[in-house]
Scaffold this active site. Structure first.
Site, mmCIF file in Angstrom:
data_model
loop_
_atom_site.group_PDB
_atom_site.id
_atom_site.type_symbol
_atom_site.label_atom_id
_atom_site.label_comp_id
_atom_site.label_asym_id
_atom_site.label_seq_id
_atom_site.Cartn_x
_atom_site.Cartn_y
_atom_site.Cartn_z
ATOM 1 N N HIS A 79 64.674 -49.038 38.132
ATOM 2 C CA HIS A 79 66.034 -48.919 37.580
ATOM 3 C C HIS A 79 67.027 -48.503 38.668
ATOM 4 O O HIS A 79 68.175 -48.968 38.679
ATOM 5 C CB HIS A 79 66.065 -47.904 36.438
ATOM 6 C CG HIS A 79 65.187 -48.256 35.293
ATOM 7 N ND1 HIS A 79 64.951 -47.394 34.245
ATOM 8 C CD2 HIS A 79 64.471 -49.377 35.009
ATOM 9 C CE1 HIS A 79 64.132 -47.958 33.381
ATOM 10 N NE2 HIS A 79 63.822 -49.162 33.830
ATOM 11 N N HIS A 261 66.813 -55.961 29.501
ATOM 12 C CA HIS A 261 66.150 -54.924 30.303
ATOM 13 C C HIS A 261 65.033 -55.523 31.154
ATOM 14 O O HIS A 261 64.818 -55.096 32.294
ATOM 15 C CB HIS A 261 65.584 -53.816 29.423
ATOM 16 C CG HIS A 261 65.009 -52.697 30.239
ATOM 17 N ND1 HIS A 261 65.794 -51.724 30.830
ATOM 18 C CD2 HIS A 261 63.735 -52.441 30.626
ATOM 19 C CE1 HIS A 261 65.024 -50.912 31.527
ATOM 20 N NE2 HIS A 261 63.768 -51.313 31.421
ATOM 21 N N ASP A 265 64.600 -55.199 35.154
ATOM 22 C CA ASP A 265 63.366 -54.863 35.873
ATOM 23 C C ASP A 265 63.051 -55.890 36.955
ATOM 24 O O ASP A 265 62.591 -55.543 38.054
ATOM 25 C CB ASP A 265 62.189 -54.766 34.905
ATOM 26 C CG ASP A 265 62.170 -53.470 34.113
ATOM 27 O OD1 ASP A 265 62.854 -52.512 34.515
ATOM 28 O OD2 ASP A 265 61.465 -53.411 33.080
ATOM 29 N N HIS A 288 56.010 -55.649 35.257
ATOM 30 C CA HIS A 288 56.026 -55.087 36.612
ATOM 31 C C HIS A 288 54.921 -55.659 37.494
ATOM 32 O O HIS A 288 55.142 -55.950 38.674
ATOM 33 C CB HIS A 288 55.923 -53.571 36.551
ATOM 34 C CG HIS A 288 57.123 -52.922 35.947
ATOM 35 N ND1 HIS A 288 58.380 -53.016 36.494
ATOM 36 C CD2 HIS A 288 57.270 -52.178 34.810
ATOM 37 C CE1 HIS A 288 59.247 -52.352 35.744
ATOM 38 N NE2 HIS A 288 58.599 -51.835 34.714
ATOM 39 N N HIS A 366 82.278 -80.798 87.345
ATOM 40 C CA HIS A 366 80.823 -80.800 87.242
ATOM 41 C C HIS A 366 80.362 -82.071 86.539
ATOM 42 O O HIS A 366 80.429 -82.186 85.319
ATOM 43 C CB HIS A 366 80.331 -79.562 86.481
ATOM 44 C CG HIS A 366 78.863 -79.303 86.642
ATOM 45 N ND1 HIS A 366 77.941 -79.689 85.720
ATOM 46 C CD2 HIS A 366 78.160 -78.704 87.663
ATOM 47 C CE1 HIS A 366 76.728 -79.326 86.118
ATOM 48 N NE2 HIS A 366 76.840 -78.733 87.305
#
Length: 464
Positions: A79, A261, A265, A288, A366
């Site tokens: 969180h 939510h 996560d 998770h 050059h």
């Protein structure tokens, strides 16, 4: 999305109880320098050890994401990290006097509010985005989980959850613009099902959980006797079931708050790859364990891409230093100021850009019939790029000169001609000691090495 890195203007503190440990903790967000990233510091432990917010440091996934390093552990970081990602903050030191950030109301909103209260500060370095190069996919057939990352020049996340619950059913949530995080996602609170509560308590988890910081979904018929037992377990005089199928602790902030939510996560867990992401994230039934497994796949791909030595150059992005800022740092002037912009600068590496045009003064003499940029001027341009890096190692670069000391193992691989854009990359091979810097430099045109060399330079105070 921000182009440059950001930190916060001043320290800011929040306090509360940890969800799973039940320990009261105070957490202070502190400003941090460029390329610092997210780091936790356990100031309650001997030596005040640092724990990097890195997916390789994940040690536990019991209802949250726990990281450990240097003998210190920090529980339930997702969180906190989601709030930082959602606000596009890149560099923060998070000091914590306990084992777990406070759960607050179960969402990221209290952290977002605190960080916004002190304000963000832009830093003089580009954000080091990892742009998803091709599809990255994680599948867990046993759990019905599937997460994919697809190429996109933005950051978008879509989540679908389905718990076979008559209360929740299938829910979707989307974040189509990172700037919407604060208003649309941050306030979404953690949740669990009623049947999980007793198991979580028996597992010695959610010691700090109560009916003020979590949504409890009631997915079966519950007797009055069970509600009485539940009230006793939670230390409440009475609990009841609302018609929406949740306990009477809270009102839902969104009909799909659980899905939002879960999206929160995902954002927090993917912060553990260590860099802001550009890509489209699609997640079905994430958790998770799946989020962290997926983050490891992203980091693996990131490391594979990073092993390629060719710097990425997007002309549409603002530089770290434009020509005027370069002129304020280096003493060179026409016709010997050979770098047009600096696009990356940190403590060990610098990347500069030189646009080669037919109007260069050296082309008049050059090989005028076959114009080729002189190799010695390529070396000089690389040395100027390296000079920016060396001056970046002191706090007052305006008070120093840099002098080219030596060059070794120089090789010219391809011609550089009008119309080419040269990307110079210089990297310190060791820390600057006694004012002497040693660097390895490479020059690229169209992704090919055109020149490389090892260089040394000295840095001397102007009043010495």
């Amino acid at each position: 999305m921000f182009d440059k890195q950001h930190t916060i203007k001043a320290p800011v503190t929040v306090s509360g109880v940890g969800l799973h440990t039940g320990v009261q903790a105070t957490m202070t967000f502190c400003p941090a320098p460029v390329n610092h990233g997210y780091k936790f510091q356990r100031i309650d432990l001997d030596g005040q050890p640092i724990v990097d917010a890195d997916v390789d440091n994940v040690v536990d996934l019991s209802r949250g994401t726990t990281i450990e390093q240097n003998g210190a552990r920090v529980n339930t970081v997702e969180h906190t990290l989601a709030a930082l990602v959602g606000l596009q903050i890149d560099n923060v030191l998070i000091q914590l006097d306990g084992p777990e950030p406070p759960i607050m109301d179960g969402s990221s909103l209290p952290f977002v509010d605190a960080l916004q209260a002190v304000g963000l500060e832009e830093q003089n370095a580009l954000r080091n985005y990892f742009e998803i190069p091709d599809e990255i996919r994680f599948v867990d057939n046993a759990r019905g989980v599937e997460i994919a990352a697809l190429p996109l020049n933005d950051y978008r996340v879509t989540v679908m959850v389905d718990y076979n619950s008559p209360v929740l059913g299938s829910q979707h949530a989307s974040l189509t613009n990172i700037e919407q995080f604060s208003e649309e996602i941050a306030a979404s609170r953690t949740f669990c099902f009623l049947h999980e509560l007793e198991a979580l308590y028996k597992s010695n988890l959610i010691k700090g959980g109560d009916l003020s910081n979590a949504i409890v979904v009631v997915d079966r018929v519950v007797s009055e006797e069970e509600l009485g037992d539940l009230a006793t377990m939670l230390g409440k005089p009475k609990v009841a079931v609302k018609k929406e199928g949740i306990l009477n602790n809270v009102d839902l902030r969104h009909k799909n708050e659980p899905a939002r939510h879960k999206l929160l996560d995902v954002v927090g867990d993917l912060a553990l790859v260590g860099r802001p992401i550009k890509g489209q994230i699609l997640a079905a039934r994430p958790g998770h364990a799946a989020n962290v497994a997926f983050a490891k796949k992203i980091k693996k791909k990131m490391l594979e891409v990073d092993t390629s030595p060719v710097p990425q150059y997007d002309p549409s992005r603002p530089p770290v230093m434009d020509i005027n800022q370069i002129a304020q740092t280096l003493p060179h002037r026409y016709p010997f100021l050979l770098i047009d912009k600096i696009i990356h600068l940190d403590g060990t590496t610098v990347t500069g850009v030189k646009n080669v045009t037919m109007n260069e003064q050296f082309f008049t003499g050059h090989f005028p019939g076959n114009p080729v940029m002189p190799g010695v001027l390529q070396i000089e341009a690389m040395a100027q790029t390296g000079g920016i890096l060396v001056l970046n190692t002191v706090p007052d670069p305006e008070n120093y000169w840099t002098y080219f000391l030596g060059i070794e193992n120089c090789r010219f691989r391809r011609k550089v001609i009008p119309g080419d854009t040269i990307i110079f990359k210089c990297q310190l091979v060791s820390p600057v000691k006694r004012g002497i810097a040693k660097m390895r430099g490479q020059a690229f045109v169209n992704g090919k090495v055109v020149m490389e060399a090892e260089m040394s330079a000295s840095i001397v105070r102007k009043d010495a």
